[in-house]
Design an enzyme around this catalytic site. Structure first.
Site, PDB file in Angstrom:
ATOM      1  N   GLN A 103     -26.984  -5.892 -16.562  1.00  9.84           N
ATOM      2  CA  GLN A 103     -28.102  -5.830 -17.481  1.00  9.84           C
ATOM      3  C   GLN A 103     -28.247  -4.534 -18.130  1.00  9.84           C
ATOM      4  OE1 GLN A 103     -31.705  -8.459 -15.920  1.00  9.84           O
ATOM      5  NE2 GLN A 103     -30.751  -7.486 -14.139  1.00  9.84           N
ATOM      6  N   HIS A 120     -26.569  -7.023 -22.057  1.00  9.84           N
ATOM      7  CA  HIS A 120     -27.923  -6.593 -22.765  1.00  9.84           C
ATOM      8  C   HIS A 120     -27.283  -5.384 -23.706  1.00  9.84           C
ATOM      9  CE1 HIS A 120     -30.979  -7.905 -19.885  1.00  9.84           C
ATOM     10  NE2 HIS A 120     -30.513  -9.061 -20.479  1.00  9.84           N
ATOM     11  N   CYS A 138     -23.103   3.744 -42.121  1.00  9.17           N
ATOM     12  CA  CYS A 138     -22.214   2.972 -41.280  1.00  9.17           C
ATOM     13  C   CYS A 138     -20.785   3.485 -41.821  1.00  9.17           C
ATOM     14  CB  CYS A 138     -22.352   1.544 -41.629  1.00  9.17           C
ATOM     15  SG  CYS A 138     -21.152   0.637 -41.054  1.00  9.17           S
ATOM     16  N   ALA A 197     -29.442   1.169  -3.007  1.00 12.67           N
ATOM     17  CA  ALA A 197     -28.206   0.708  -3.409  1.00 12.67           C
ATOM     18  C   ALA A 197     -27.167   1.558  -2.846  1.00 12.67           C
ATOM     19  CB  ALA A 197     -28.164   0.618  -5.011  1.00 12.67           C
ATOM     20  N   GLY A 255     -30.050  -4.254  -7.215  1.00 15.25           N
ATOM     21  CA  GLY A 255     -30.917  -3.615  -8.254  1.00 15.25           C
ATOM     22  C   GLY A 255     -31.531  -4.174  -9.345  1.00 15.25           C
ATOM     23  N   LEU A 258     -33.830  -2.619  -3.385  1.00 16.16           N
ATOM     24  CA  LEU A 258     -34.856  -1.934  -2.797  1.00 16.16           C
ATOM     25  C   LEU A 258     -36.054  -2.830  -2.009  1.00 16.16           C
ATOM     26  CD1 LEU A 258     -35.267   0.996  -2.233  1.00 16.16           C
ATOM     27  CD2 LEU A 258     -36.748   1.317  -4.170  1.00 16.16           C
ATOM     28  N   GLU A 259     -36.443  -3.643  -2.798  1.00 20.46           N
ATOM     29  CA  GLU A 259     -37.482  -4.784  -2.334  1.00 20.46           C
ATOM     30  C   GLU A 259     -37.090  -6.064  -2.542  1.00 20.46           C
ATOM     31  OE1 GLU A 259     -40.418  -3.106  -4.548  1.00 20.46           O
ATOM     32  OE2 GLU A 259     -39.808  -3.814  -6.286  1.00 20.46           O
ATOM     33  N   ARG A 295     -32.585   8.311 -24.504  1.00 25.90           N
ATOM     34  CA  ARG A 295     -31.558   7.432 -23.554  1.00 25.90           C
ATOM     35  C   ARG A 295     -30.010   7.761 -23.545  1.00 25.90           C
ATOM     36  NH1 ARG A 295     -34.244   1.523 -23.187  1.00 25.90           N
ATOM     37  NH2 ARG A 295     -32.991   1.333 -21.353  1.00 25.90           N
TER      38      ARG A 295
HETATM   39  C1  BV8 Z   1     -34.102 -14.457 -24.859  1.00 26.92           C
HETATM   40  C2  BV8 Z   1     -31.958  -4.050 -23.020  1.00 26.92           C
HETATM   41  C3  BV8 Z   1     -33.977 -16.467 -26.061  1.00 26.92           C
HETATM   42  C4  BV8 Z   1     -32.847  -3.103 -23.774  1.00 26.92           C
HETATM   43  C5  BV8 Z   1     -33.220  -5.644 -21.897  1.00 26.92           C
HETATM   44  C6  BV8 Z   1     -41.790 -15.982 -20.074  1.00 26.92           C
HETATM   45  C7  BV8 Z   1     -40.801 -16.692 -19.044  1.00 26.92           C
HETATM   46  C8  BV8 Z   1     -39.324 -16.530 -19.071  1.00 26.92           C
HETATM   47  C9  BV8 Z   1     -38.989 -15.831 -20.089  1.00 26.92           C
HETATM   48  C10 BV8 Z   1     -39.651 -15.298 -21.099  1.00 26.92           C
HETATM   49  C11 BV8 Z   1     -41.147 -15.489 -21.231  1.00 26.92           C
HETATM   50  N1  BV8 Z   1     -41.642 -14.800 -22.054  1.00 26.92           N
HETATM   51  C12 BV8 Z   1     -40.339 -14.256 -22.931  1.00 26.92           C
HETATM   52  C13 BV8 Z   1     -39.351 -14.643 -22.178  1.00 26.92           C
HETATM   53  C14 BV8 Z   1     -37.974 -14.272 -22.609  1.00 26.92           C
HETATM   54  C15 BV8 Z   1     -37.709 -12.739 -22.180  1.00 26.92           C
HETATM   55  C16 BV8 Z   1     -38.099 -12.409 -20.654  1.00 26.92           C
HETATM   56  O1  BV8 Z   1     -37.655 -12.610 -19.695  1.00 26.92           O
HETATM   57  N2  BV8 Z   1     -39.205 -11.562 -20.842  1.00 26.92           N
HETATM   58  C17 BV8 Z   1     -39.827 -11.103 -19.345  1.00 26.92           C
HETATM   59  C18 BV8 Z   1     -40.437  -9.888 -19.806  1.00 26.92           C
HETATM   60  C19 BV8 Z   1     -40.978 -12.274 -18.946  1.00 26.92           C
HETATM   61  N3  BV8 Z   1     -36.175 -12.590 -22.205  1.00 26.92           N
HETATM   62  C20 BV8 Z   1     -35.692 -12.307 -23.291  1.00 26.92           C
HETATM   63  O2  BV8 Z   1     -36.216 -12.119 -24.339  1.00 26.92           O
HETATM   64  C21 BV8 Z   1     -34.280 -12.229 -23.307  1.00 26.92           C
HETATM   65  N4  BV8 Z   1     -33.563 -13.353 -24.554  1.00 26.92           N
HETATM   66  O3  BV8 Z   1     -34.514 -15.167 -23.934  1.00 26.92           O
HETATM   67  O4  BV8 Z   1     -33.610 -15.003 -25.839  1.00 26.92           O
HETATM   68  C22 BV8 Z   1     -33.318 -16.950 -27.065  1.00 26.92           C
HETATM   69  C23 BV8 Z   1     -32.847 -18.144 -27.230  1.00 26.92           C
HETATM   70  C24 BV8 Z   1     -32.105 -18.352 -28.362  1.00 26.92           C
HETATM   71  C25 BV8 Z   1     -31.931 -17.905 -29.508  1.00 26.92           C
HETATM   72  C26 BV8 Z   1     -32.310 -16.223 -29.324  1.00 26.92           C
HETATM   73  C27 BV8 Z   1     -32.994 -16.024 -28.338  1.00 26.92           C
HETATM   74  C28 BV8 Z   1     -33.470 -10.827 -23.615  1.00 26.92           C
HETATM   75  C29 BV8 Z   1     -33.864 -10.172 -22.452  1.00 26.92           C
HETATM   76  C30 BV8 Z   1     -33.036  -8.784 -22.728  1.00 26.92           C
HETATM   77  C31 BV8 Z   1     -34.047  -7.718 -22.946  1.00 26.92           C
HETATM   78  N5  BV8 Z   1     -33.359  -6.396 -22.981  1.00 26.92           N
HETATM   79  N6  BV8 Z   1     -32.723  -4.659 -21.983  1.00 26.92           N
HETATM   80  C32 BV8 Z   1     -33.198  -1.724 -23.116  1.00 26.92           C
HETATM   81  O5  BV8 Z   1     -32.696  -1.553 -22.055  1.00 26.92           O
HETATM   82  O6  BV8 Z   1     -34.035  -1.064 -23.878  1.00 26.92           O
HETATM   83  S1  BV8 Z   1     -34.138  -6.236 -20.559  1.00 26.92           S
HETATM   84  C33 BV8 Z   1     -34.414  -4.632 -19.406  1.00 26.92           C
HETATM   85  O7  BV8 Z   1     -35.316  -5.122 -18.360  1.00 26.92           O
HETATM   86  C34 BV8 Z   1     -33.354  -4.345 -18.736  1.00 26.92           C
HETATM   87  O8  BV8 Z   1     -32.249  -4.500 -19.409  1.00 26.92           O
HETATM   88  C35 BV8 Z   1     -33.176  -5.425 -17.392  1.00 26.92           C
HETATM   89  O9  BV8 Z   1     -32.405  -6.531 -17.720  1.00 26.92           O
HETATM   90  C36 BV8 Z   1     -34.491  -5.800 -17.396  1.00 26.92           C
HETATM   91  C37 BV8 Z   1     -34.911  -5.844 -16.239  1.00 26.92           C
HETATM   92  O10 BV8 Z   1     -34.788  -4.583 -15.544  1.00 26.92           O
HETATM   93  P1  BV8 Z   1     -34.276  -4.591 -13.959  1.00 26.92           P
HETATM   94  O11 BV8 Z   1     -32.818  -4.239 -14.211  1.00 26.92           O
HETATM   95  O12 BV8 Z   1     -34.602  -5.639 -13.123  1.00 26.92           O
HETATM   96  O13 BV8 Z   1     -35.009  -3.398 -13.643  1.00 26.92           O
HETATM   97  P2  BV8 Z   1     -36.523  -3.157 -13.194  1.00 26.92           P
HETATM   98  O14 BV8 Z   1     -37.010  -1.729 -13.588  1.00 26.92           O
HETATM   99  O15 BV8 Z   1     -37.322  -4.605 -13.644  1.00 26.92           O
HETATM  100  O16 BV8 Z   1     -36.175  -3.660 -11.502  1.00 26.92           O
HETATM  101  C38 BV8 Z   1     -35.348  -2.553 -10.944  1.00 26.92           C
HETATM  102  C39 BV8 Z   1     -35.096  -3.240  -9.534  1.00 26.92           C
HETATM  103  O17 BV8 Z   1     -34.316  -2.173  -8.934  1.00 26.92           O
HETATM  104  C40 BV8 Z   1     -36.435  -3.281  -8.882  1.00 26.92           C
HETATM  105  O18 BV8 Z   1     -36.530  -4.418  -8.011  1.00 26.92           O
HETATM  106  C41 BV8 Z   1     -36.536  -2.111  -7.750  1.00 26.92           C
HETATM  107  O19 BV8 Z   1     -36.979  -2.618  -6.521  1.00 26.92           O
HETATM  108  C42 BV8 Z   1     -35.071  -1.920  -7.577  1.00 26.92           C
HETATM  109  N7  BV8 Z   1     -34.620  -0.545  -7.371  1.00 26.92           N
HETATM  110  C43 BV8 Z   1     -35.250   0.453  -7.723  1.00 26.92           C
HETATM  111  N8  BV8 Z   1     -34.618   1.627  -7.031  1.00 26.92           N
HETATM  112  C44 BV8 Z   1     -33.488   1.222  -6.270  1.00 26.92           C
HETATM  113  C45 BV8 Z   1     -33.555  -0.329  -6.546  1.00 26.92           C
HETATM  114  N9  BV8 Z   1     -32.695  -1.217  -5.810  1.00 26.92           N
HETATM  115  C46 BV8 Z   1     -31.724  -0.656  -4.924  1.00 26.92           C
HETATM  116  N10 BV8 Z   1     -31.626   0.783  -4.830  1.00 26.92           N
HETATM  117  C47 BV8 Z   1     -32.535   1.724  -5.606  1.00 26.92           C
HETATM  118  N11 BV8 Z   1     -32.429   2.942  -5.323  1.00 26.92           N
END
Ligand code: BV8
Length: 228
Positions: free
Chosen positions: A83, A101, A128, A210, A167, A194-195, A51
């Site tokens: 993000q 992130h 490092c 976007a 997005g 997008l949605e 990436r």
């Molecule tokens: C934490 C870096 C606690 C890595 C990323 C159950 C319920 C609630 C929460 C949780 C749960 N189980 C686990 C959790 C916590 C978890 C979580 O939320 N899991 C999810 C799967 C349920 N979260 C975490 O672990 C976070 N940390 O909670 O820590 C803690 C507390 C104390 C002490 C220590 C810890 C950390 C989360 C961060 C993970 N890292 N990224 C990498 O990139 O490799 S997350 C990664 O996915 C992205 O960075 C982004 O943030 C995330 C979501 O992605 P989106 O950006 O939304 O992209 P996605 O593909 O999903 O959607 C794209 C959108 O764009 C769509 O809607 C689409 O329609 C739209 N789109 C597409 N094309 C277009 C468009 N819009 C406009 N124009 C277009 N052309």
């Protein structure tokens, strides 16, 4: 303001939940974790190396550029939280980008805890530059890890007049809850996506790509500012 993978989609950066959202047969969520890194360091380093290398093949799009123009207009009244771990906001001209992130173009040494800009591969386990130990990982927040700058983000969410989400699918927390904090703080909320995202209780929600929605909204806002 919060952006997600959707703002970079039209630049050719795959989103997390694209229909075929798999990488070498793995779901990103299964690779972007400390456990995956402990279990198969090489696999995870390669995931980010690919990436990071791909950044050289993509360019910012009109949505990134419109937000850079908006920052030039609003200055410190705009906080851009992303993000995304790509550098497209910066390459479009945004100066103040808060990567909650982390970033592909940064490495974190687990031996001496320094974070440094990084462009090359990590899979070959380079030493490092600070301590000489081969302990570098991507400076990216994995699932189960605490996102960066949450205090500043919470302060901004509870004090802003307008929260705009661009997005993002509204699936990943804590980012997915930002709209709720903004509403609790009395802010207006707008979604440009997008949605309709899964957490969408926004006051206004516009669907479309976007590169169309964001420049149009920035033009609307700056025209309104100019005639106010
Ligand atoms: C934490 C870096 C606690 C890595 C990323 C159950 C319920 C609630 C929460 C949780 C749960 N189980 C686990 C959790 C916590 C978890 C979580 O939320 N899991 C999810 C799967 C349920 N979260 C975490 O672990 C976070 N940390 O909670 O820590 C803690 C507390 C104390 C002490 C220590 C810890 C950390 C989360 C961060 C993970 N890292 N990224 C990498 O990139 O490799 S997350 C990664 O996915 C992205 O960075 C982004 O943030 C995330 C979501 O992605 P989106 O950006 O939304 O992209 P996605 O593909 O999903 O959607 C794209 C959108 O764009 C769509 O809607 C689409 O329609 C739209 N789109 C597409 N094309 C277009 C468009 N819009 C406009 N124009 C277009 N052309």
């Amino acid at each position: 303001m919060l952006t997600g993978a959707g703002i970079s989609a039209e630049s050719g950066v795959p989103t997390f939940r694209d229909s075929d959202g798999l990488w070498e047969g793995h779901r990103p969520e299964d690779v972007a974790t400390p456990e995956a890194f402990d279990a198969d360091r090489g696999l995870v380093q390669r995931f980010y190396d690919e990436r990071r290398a791909a950044l050289a093949r993509v360019e910012p799009n009109a949505a990134h550029r419109a937000l850079a123009d908006l920052e030039a207009e609003l200055g410190d009244d705009l906080l851009l939280i992303t993000q995304n771990i790509d550098d497209l906001h910066e390459r479009a001209g945004s100066q103040r980008v808060h990567h909650m992130h982390g970033e592909l173009r940064a490495a974190w040494c687990r031996a001496c805890d320094v974070r440094i800009p990084w462009e090359r591969s990590l899979a070959d386990e380079p030493p490092c530059p600070g301590c000489g130990i081969a302990g570098l990982r991507p400076d990216v927040v994995w699932f189960g890890e605490m996102p960066y700058g949450m205090d500043e983000i919470h302060r901004a969410l509870f004090s802003c007049d307008l929260f705009v989400s661009i997005g993002t699918s509204g699936v990943v927390y804590p980012a997915a809850a930002f709209v709720d904090y903004a509403i609790a703080g009395g802010s207006e909320t707008l979604e440009l996506n997008l949605e309709r995202a899964s957490n969408s209780d926004f006051h206004v929600s516009r669907q479309g790509p976007a590169t169309e929605l964001v420049p149009a909204w920035v033009a609307e806002l700056t025209t309104a500012e100019a005639t106010a």
